[in-house]
Design a protein around this motif. Sequence first.
Motif, PDB file in Angstrom:
ATOM      1  N   LYS A  70       0.826  -1.206   0.000  1.00  0.00           N
ATOM      2  CA  LYS A  70       0.000   0.000   0.000  1.00  0.00           C
ATOM      3  C   LYS A  70       0.865   1.262   0.000  1.00  0.00           C
ATOM      4  O   LYS A  70       0.649   2.185  -0.788  1.00  0.00           O
ATOM      5  CB  LYS A  70      -0.917   0.000   1.239  1.00  0.00           C
ATOM      6  CG  LYS A  70      -1.772  -1.257   1.371  1.00  0.00           C
ATOM      7  CD  LYS A  70      -2.646  -1.237   2.612  1.00  0.00           C
ATOM      8  CE  LYS A  70      -1.902  -1.215   3.932  1.00  0.00           C
ATOM      9  NZ  LYS A  70      -1.139  -2.464   4.217  1.00  0.00           N
ATOM     10  N   THR A  71       1.845   1.271   0.912  1.00  0.00           N
ATOM     11  CA  THR A  71       2.725   2.431   0.991  1.00  0.00           C
ATOM     12  C   THR A  71       3.510   2.606  -0.310  1.00  0.00           C
ATOM     13  O   THR A  71       3.657   3.715  -0.827  1.00  0.00           O
ATOM     14  CB  THR A  71       3.684   2.286   2.183  1.00  0.00           C
ATOM     15  OG1 THR A  71       2.908   2.278   3.380  1.00  0.00           O
ATOM     16  CG2 THR A  71       4.691   3.421   2.239  1.00  0.00           C
ATOM     17  N   THR A  72       3.975   1.488  -0.843  1.00  0.00           N
ATOM     18  CA  THR A  72       4.732   1.554  -2.099  1.00  0.00           C
ATOM     19  C   THR A  72       3.877   2.161  -3.208  1.00  0.00           C
ATOM     20  O   THR A  72       4.356   2.978  -4.002  1.00  0.00           O
ATOM     21  CB  THR A  72       5.203   0.142  -2.500  1.00  0.00           C
ATOM     22  OG1 THR A  72       5.914  -0.422  -1.397  1.00  0.00           O
ATOM     23  CG2 THR A  72       6.103   0.192  -3.713  1.00  0.00           C
TER      24      THR A  72
ATOM     25  N   PRO B 141       2.388  11.182   4.468  1.00  0.00           N
ATOM     26  CA  PRO B 141       3.016   9.855   4.384  1.00  0.00           C
ATOM     27  C   PRO B 141       2.885   9.023   5.657  1.00  0.00           C
ATOM     28  O   PRO B 141       2.571   9.541   6.730  1.00  0.00           O
ATOM     29  CB  PRO B 141       4.483  10.190   4.124  1.00  0.00           C
ATOM     30  CG  PRO B 141       4.685  11.512   4.772  1.00  0.00           C
ATOM     31  CD  PRO B 141       3.373  12.245   4.652  1.00  0.00           C
ATOM     32  N   GLU B 142       3.138   7.735   5.485  1.00  0.00           N
ATOM     33  CA  GLU B 142       3.164   6.826   6.624  1.00  0.00           C
ATOM     34  C   GLU B 142       4.237   7.286   7.617  1.00  0.00           C
ATOM     35  O   GLU B 142       5.324   7.692   7.220  1.00  0.00           O
ATOM     36  CB  GLU B 142       3.521   5.427   6.097  1.00  0.00           C
ATOM     37  CG  GLU B 142       3.471   4.339   7.132  1.00  0.00           C
ATOM     38  CD  GLU B 142       3.739   2.970   6.493  1.00  0.00           C
ATOM     39  OE1 GLU B 142       2.869   2.114   6.610  1.00  0.00           O
ATOM     40  OE2 GLU B 142       4.798   2.784   5.864  1.00  0.00           O
ATOM     41  N   GLY B 143       3.910   7.199   8.889  1.00  0.00           N
ATOM     42  CA  GLY B 143       4.891   7.591   9.901  1.00  0.00           C
ATOM     43  C   GLY B 143       5.059   9.096  10.025  1.00  0.00           C
ATOM     44  O   GLY B 143       6.044   9.576  10.574  1.00  0.00           O
TER      45      GLY B 143
ATOM     46  N   LEU C  30      -3.552   9.667   1.744  1.00  0.00           N
ATOM     47  CA  LEU C  30      -3.327   9.550   3.187  1.00  0.00           C
ATOM     48  C   LEU C  30      -2.845   8.138   3.503  1.00  0.00           C
ATOM     49  O   LEU C  30      -3.544   7.167   3.228  1.00  0.00           O
ATOM     50  CB  LEU C  30      -4.632   9.808   3.957  1.00  0.00           C
ATOM     51  CG  LEU C  30      -5.213  11.210   3.881  1.00  0.00           C
ATOM     52  CD1 LEU C  30      -6.569  11.249   4.600  1.00  0.00           C
ATOM     53  CD2 LEU C  30      -4.264  12.207   4.528  1.00  0.00           C
ATOM     54  N   ASP C  31      -1.664   8.039   4.080  1.00  0.00           N
ATOM     55  CA  ASP C  31      -1.119   6.717   4.401  1.00  0.00           C
ATOM     56  C   ASP C  31      -1.189   6.459   5.894  1.00  0.00           C
ATOM     57  O   ASP C  31      -0.465   7.079   6.667  1.00  0.00           O
ATOM     58  CB  ASP C  31       0.333   6.611   3.904  1.00  0.00           C
ATOM     59  CG  ASP C  31       0.802   5.153   3.813  1.00  0.00           C
ATOM     60  OD1 ASP C  31       0.112   4.278   4.375  1.00  0.00           O
ATOM     61  OD2 ASP C  31       1.846   4.898   3.192  1.00  0.00           O
ATOM     62  N   GLU C  32      -2.084   5.590   6.290  1.00  0.00           N
ATOM     63  CA  GLU C  32      -2.269   5.183   7.680  1.00  0.00           C
ATOM     64  C   GLU C  32      -2.395   6.358   8.647  1.00  0.00           C
ATOM     65  O   GLU C  32      -1.632   6.453   9.602  1.00  0.00           O
ATOM     66  CB  GLU C  32      -1.088   4.310   8.135  1.00  0.00           C
ATOM     67  CG  GLU C  32      -0.776   3.205   7.155  1.00  0.00           C
ATOM     68  CD  GLU C  32      -1.047   1.825   7.720  1.00  0.00           C
ATOM     69  OE1 GLU C  32      -1.730   1.723   8.768  1.00  0.00           O
ATOM     70  OE2 GLU C  32      -0.598   0.854   7.087  1.00  0.00           O
ATOM     71  N   PRO C  33      -3.359   7.234   8.412  1.00  0.00           N
ATOM     72  CA  PRO C  33      -3.471   8.381   9.314  1.00  0.00           C
ATOM     73  C   PRO C  33      -3.873   8.000  10.740  1.00  0.00           C
ATOM     74  O   PRO C  33      -3.709   8.806  11.648  1.00  0.00           O
ATOM     75  CB  PRO C  33      -4.536   9.260   8.651  1.00  0.00           C
ATOM     76  CG  PRO C  33      -5.320   8.335   7.804  1.00  0.00           C
ATOM     77  CD  PRO C  33      -4.359   7.287   7.336  1.00  0.00           C
TER      78      PRO C  33
HETATM   79 MG   LIG Z   1       2.498   1.003   4.673  1.00  0.00          MG
END
Ligand SMILES: [Mg+2]
Lengths: 290, 233
Positions: B40-42, B82-84, B157-160
């Motif tokens: 997903k992040t990729t 982004p994630e993180g 939105l990555d893992e908000p």
């Molecule tokens: Mg991810």
Amino acid sequence: MSEFLQLVFSGLTVGAIYALIALGFTLIYNASDVINFAQGDFVMIGGMATVFLMSAGLALPVAAFIAVVASVGVGLLLHRLAIEPARGASPVTLIMITIGASIFIKGVAQIVFDKQFHSLPAFSGDTPIPVGGATLLPQSLWVLGTTLGLVVALYLFLEHTLSGKALLATAANRLAARLVGINVTLILAMAFGLSAAIGALAGVVATPITLTRYDIGTLFALKGFAAAMLGGMGNPVGAVVGGLLIGLLETFGAGYVSSTYKDAVAFLMILFVLFFLPRGLFGGRSVERV
Amino acid sequence: MLTVEAITSAYGRINVLHEVWLEVKAGEIVALVGSNGAGKTTLLRTLSGVQPARSGRIVFEGEAIERLEPHQRVVRGISQSPEGRQVFGPLSVEDNLRLGAYRRQDAGMRARLDHVFALFPVLAEKRRIAAMSLSGGQQQMLAIGRALMAAPKLLLLDEPSLGLAPLLVDQILAAVRALRAEGITVLLVEQNASAALAIADRGYVLETGRVVMEGTGAALLDDPKVRTAYLGL
Ligand SMILES: [Mg+2]
Ligand SMILES: Nc1ncnc2c1ncn2[C@@H]1O[C@H](COP(=O)(O)OP(=O)(O)OP(=O)(O)O)[C@@H](O)[C@H]1O
């Protein structure tokens, strides 16, 4: 007491030059993790080009200006031709590239200039100014004033312009910088250009005191690197304090112990920092990076 | 608005995305769910251009953008939280937000800043504080706020909700819905699949780099396979 003060003056003067070189290291390191060992060669280019342009008949300010521009050109070329094509290479590889570039620049400088030592006349004469029993050379004031001016200018640039903030942002988090639309390649080129300008200006004001030659950059790079390490690689305040400290230590070592080992001070300091103080006095930037 | 056609992407020699197809229509909230390491992040990184696509096409508003630099995609209206979180730690909250508008230094910036402060009032209180001293939830709001400062058409939105207390998760998801109401299209990646699908118009399930299921948010929530594999029901 007057001898002590005399050493303080000399120490701060050379220290200010080291501080400027260390700031150059800091800027490029922050923008890219590259430790640019060609940093000292910018100092050489600033000094040598000014010497040769003045002997061609140009006035000091004009010669110095052209020398700084030339140095910036070399800095941008270094980025474009040597660093940018190796994008994504490991930091060690990039450091090797800068060392290679430094050797190359020296080779070219030998041809463009020559192999002799050169000096510049002091900008405001050689009459020492008496201060508290010691004396201060007017050129020292030029060095200290230029350093102060550049530090303030750099601070204002970083804290109060969008490009400066973008550089800080790139240093803090490259991925996020790219995601907000910062062109990190451009920022890195800017860091090389700025570092080259700062180095060259240091070379211009230092040459009347230190003399210059095509290969003087190696020693300056060593001193500036030691200063940056001592202050904490990546920390601009640390770079300035580190530079002044190395300058003072070196001068006091030479004054009270022996001048034979003057240049070893920086080297010992690098070892000392590596073993006992890996993050430097003010803490390197690596802590903020996970 | 966005069509992803057979995108593949790799880290070194390891393929992580294998011909991913998906579509996001203007005004939608699309959820992308899938387990750890599904890619997903990729995918989001590839959409933003910080990760190269090996092959395939990304079409945004009729233009192929898969070869564009990240900053060119920001200009076209794609921005990402982004994630993180990835906030600019040593910089102040306000500087983080202003840098979000790096490519949009226009007259509307002041209004967008106020808008982000209205959406996340705690950021206004802490505007002068270094981002790294914010709590995780506040950093998440900052990351979203920063992405909004670019005035995006499409927000990634990555893992908000990662690592946030349930109350904060609700607040963030409510904010996402509010954004859609303002006309911002959202592609939302979540491990918290039930929450994401609940607010999504449509969803995709990604598994080891392939889209294995798609449907409306409600349909996916009711799907027995999704329920066992991703909702733990
Ligand atoms: Mg991810
Ligand atoms: N920088 C990297 N280098 C090498 N492999 C990576 C890298 N980042 C991710 N991967 C691998 O790529 C695959 C997909 O990772 P990705 O982060 O896209 O998954 P994800 O669906 O976002 O997972 P998560 O839910 O844990 O965030 C995983 O197998 C992961 O190990």
